[in-house]
Design a protein around this motif. Structure first.
Motif, short mmCIF file in Angstrom:
data_model
loop_
_atom_site.label_atom_id
_atom_site.label_comp_id
_atom_site.label_asym_id
_atom_site.label_seq_id
_atom_site.Cartn_x
_atom_site.Cartn_y
_atom_site.Cartn_z
N TRP A 54 0.81 -1.21 0.00
CA TRP A 54 0.00 0.00 0.00
C TRP A 54 0.85 1.26 0.00
O TRP A 54 0.55 2.24 -0.68
CB TRP A 54 -0.95 0.00 1.21
N THR A 113 0.12 2.33 -3.77
CA THR A 113 -0.99 3.28 -3.71
C THR A 113 -0.55 4.65 -3.21
O THR A 113 -0.70 5.67 -3.91
CB THR A 113 -2.10 2.74 -2.80
N LEU A 158 -6.09 0.07 6.79
CA LEU A 158 -5.55 -1.27 6.61
C LEU A 158 -6.10 -2.24 7.64
O LEU A 158 -6.24 -3.44 7.37
CB LEU A 158 -4.02 -1.22 6.67
N LYS A 201 -9.64 0.93 -1.82
CA LYS A 201 -9.03 1.91 -2.73
C LYS A 201 -9.92 3.14 -2.83
O LYS A 201 -9.44 4.28 -2.89
CB LYS A 201 -8.85 1.28 -4.13
#
Lengths: 136, 557
Positions: free
Chosen positions: B425, B429, B455, B469
């Motif tokens: 992540w 991301t 998370l 997301k």
């Protein structure tokens, strides 16, 4: 009281030391060629001007060459009489600067607090016309 | 003629030096009596007569490139190396200049203690031998931004020698693994920086600002152990990280605190080294590798065409993307090195040799500095791998962005999710969002706590991956909502009602008998279509894996 620092084996090699002095004289003849004169003039921006100046230089080299009569094998060269002195360490504080006006007064030409210099490097050809050490 | 190929030996591809076809190529270049006309000369590499019956091959010849670097890093200190004027990036012209920096007669250099400590620390970090005695010299050349006509440096006996810089290169893609390369550090020396020249060509003049004149520099000389632009760029990057970790230099290339000169030559493997050129003005991290690779290719092209390489200094022209000869540096420079007569030798001590009863301000204890060395990047990366099981290439990526490591560690502290998930992540991301908007980690609207909470939700399977997301994108808008709030508002929770899910699945199967028949006929991908349909019906709130399991159960009954 500083004890004399023991040489730790970091000797400047004889070859490197000779590099400082013998560019003129690879064979030991003490002759200064025209090529060398031009090279020195370009490097140091001095004007040898005349044959007398070259002769004087050759005499100076011959005088210094007399050092070779001394046997210096195994002796560490001395580059400064300060070598036993303690190198003073200054603490990292700002105590100087801020005097742009004063410094700029020394300059022949100034533009907006910048010093003005000729473009690129100091031109060799210009020196021929105007003589040595002229800034422009 | 086919373009001559350089076999990149990086990342990690070591080529076999086993080709003997090269010999015939050399015969073409022998002087006097050579049948080939139009060759301008032969390469300065010593020719070895190769006797071979093979026909000369065009193109496709193996060359090896050799790259050495001279890196100048501005020391992070308050004042300059030999004077008490300030070191600062942007200031009115000539306002940070002392009388010594302007080389007014009667001024003398006084060594800054902090600069010596910076040099010793850097030397220790690179595994160098620290010379207990080092000397200062004068390097003479004339340039408008060097008011004294010489630079004080350490040519004969620098402060540190014989070290090593290790860096990692990625070898292969799948599976990627990381290989460690090392480049020998020849020496580290203290020297003065020059002032800045602004060329005003239309008015045929140069404007000189001496604010930078006299700033302390560490020159790090790397031996020619690198073989291409990428290795050089990686080594420079690692050195940057080390200097920043030590605090000895901010090492920002953009701000001119880190400057790189490259010495580049090419030769055929197994033969002596070729003539090298020096490429200066490599002051951009982005173009460092490109410039070096360009020069390597230029040299190969030149030699392949029968030309020769001059031992010259070149500059990289960013606009044209090529190296060009530097006008002012034609001909060999004679720097006429001489010992600096105003500075005695610099003596350093360790705990064993410390003289008694001396002012501690006046002595530098190497052992003390060694104890105070902060953690180096390589150790930090190793710790990440050991502590969190982070993959080596990910540990490199985490250290590559300012503040990213700290962000990662803060997230890890507050979340129960697995390190692998967190790494993915953060590196994909989070970093992706930052890069897209050209933001630094410190400017991120998402805090480590917020990401940690998100998370956790994902970890508990309270939401699906795609929902997460969406939540992240919403968090990025920085409206101050917590992940839990966003999930509630947008109804993104995973459906846990088994009954409702079973009903939806049954309904879908009944509504799409065609797809069911397709599946029964043996098309495995039909199941994905069904899963997709159910997901749509649940508004993305059901876990695809669970849907699949339910559908399969229903289909088999």
């Amino acid at each position: 009281m500083w004890a004399r620092t023991v040489c730790l084996g970091f000797r400047a090699s004889a070859g490197a030391l000779r590099g400082f002095t013998s560019k003129a004289d690879p064979q030991g003849s003490g002759r200064v060629t025209a090529e060398l004169v031009e090279h020195l003039e370009r490097l140091a921006l001095v004007d040898f001007g005349s044959q007398e100046a070259v002769a004087r230089l050759e005499k100076a080299i011959a005088f210094a060459d007399r050092l070779r009569a001394v046997d210096t094998d195994g002796v560490e060269p001395m580059d400064s009489v300060l070598e036993d002195r303690c190198l003073y360490l200054r603490s990292d504080s700002v105590v100087e600067g801020n005097c742009a006006e004063e410094l700029l007064q020394n300059s022949h030409r100034v533009v907006e607090e910048y010093f003005v210099a000729p473009p690129g490097n100091i031109s060799w050809s210009k020196l021929d016309e105007k003589g040595p050490n002229s800034a422009e | 003629m086919a373009a001559p190929m350089l076999r990149w030996c990086c990342p990690g591809r070591r080529w076999a030096f086993s080709r003997i076809g090269d010999g015939s190529r050399h015969e073409k270049r022998f002087p006097a009596g050579s049948a080939s006309s139009g060759k301008r000369g032969h390469s300065s590499v010593a020719q070895q007569p190769f006797i071979t019956a093979q026909k000369p091959r065009k193109g496709d010849h193996e060359w090896a490139a050799v790259v050495g670097l001279e890196i100048h890093a501005q020391i992070a200190s308050n004042s300059k190396l030999f004077s008490g004027s300030q070191v600062h990036f942007a200031a009115p012209p000539n306002s940070l200049v002392s009388f010594f920096d302007a080389s007014l007669p009667g001024t003398l250099p006084v060594l800054n203690r902090r600069c010596v400590e910076a040099a010793v620390m850097t030397g220790l970090a690179l595994g160098c031998h620290i010379n207990r005695k080092s000397l200062f010299d004068r390097k003479h050349y004339f340039y408008a931004d060097l008011p004294a006509g010489y630079q004080i440096t350490q040519q004969r006996l620098p402060i540190a020698v014989n070290g090593e810089l290790a860096y990692s290169v990625c070898v292969g893609k799948k599976p990627a693994w990381v290989a460690t390369r090392t480049v020998r550090v020849k020496q580290i020396q203290l020297e003065q920086d020059s002032g800045k020249s602004l060329h005003d060509d239309p008015r045929a003049r140069t404007l000189v600002d001496l604010n930078r004149a006299g700033v302390g520099l560490l020159e790090v000389v790397l031996e020619p152990d690198m073989c291409c632009g990428e290795e050089a760029a990686t080594a420079v990057r690692e050195l940057q990280l080390i200097l920043q970790a030590l605090g000895t230099s901010q090492a920002s290339m953009a701000e001119g605190q880190l400057r790189v000169d490259a010495n580049i030559s090419v030769h055929h493997p197994g033969e002596p080294l070729g003539v090298r050129t020096e490429v200066k003005n490599l002051n951009s991290a982005r173009f460092l590798a490109k410039a070096i690779d360009y020069e390597i290719q230029r040299q190969i092209n030149e030699l392949e065409n029968g030309g020769e390489i001059l031992n010259e200094t070149r500059s990289f022209d960013y606009k044209l993307g090529c190296t060009v000869p530097m006008r002012d540096k034609e001909g060999k420079q004679d720097y006429r090195f001489m010992p600096e007569p105003n500075l005695p030798p610099l003596l350093l001590y360790d705990s064993g040799s410390l003289p008694a009863g001396v002012d501690p301000q006046q002595v530098i204890n190497i052992d003390q500095l060694r104890e105070r060395l902060p953690e180096l990047p390589s150790v930090t990366r190793e710790k990440l791998v050991r502590q969190y099981g982070v993959l080596p290439e990910h540990s490199v990526a985490l250290l590559n962005e300012v503040g990213l490591l700290e962000f990662f560690q803060n997230v890890m502290k507050e979340t129960r999710a697995e390190p692998k998930k967190v790494t993915s992540w953060v590196l994909n991301t989070f970093l992706g969002f930052l890069k897209q908007r050209n933001l630094a980690v410190s400017e991120s609207p998402v805090t480590p706590a917020a990401l940690a909470e998100l998370l956790d939700l994902l970890d508990r399977k309270a939401i699906s991956s795609s929902a997460a997301k969406k939540v992240f994108a919403e968090l990025w808008r920085g409206e101050g909502k917590t992940p839990a709030q966003i999930v509630a508002e947008k109804k993104l929770e995973l459906m846990h009602d088994q009954e409702a899910l079973e009903q939806l699945c049954r309904a879908t199967l009944e509504a799409h008998t065609g797809v069911v028949t397709d599946l029964k006929k043996g098309n495995p991908r039909a199941i994905n279509k069904l899963i997709g349909l159910v997901r749509k019906a649940t508004l993305g709130r059901a876990d695809p894996a669970v849907i699949k399991e339910v559908l399969e159960r229903q289909l088999s009954s």
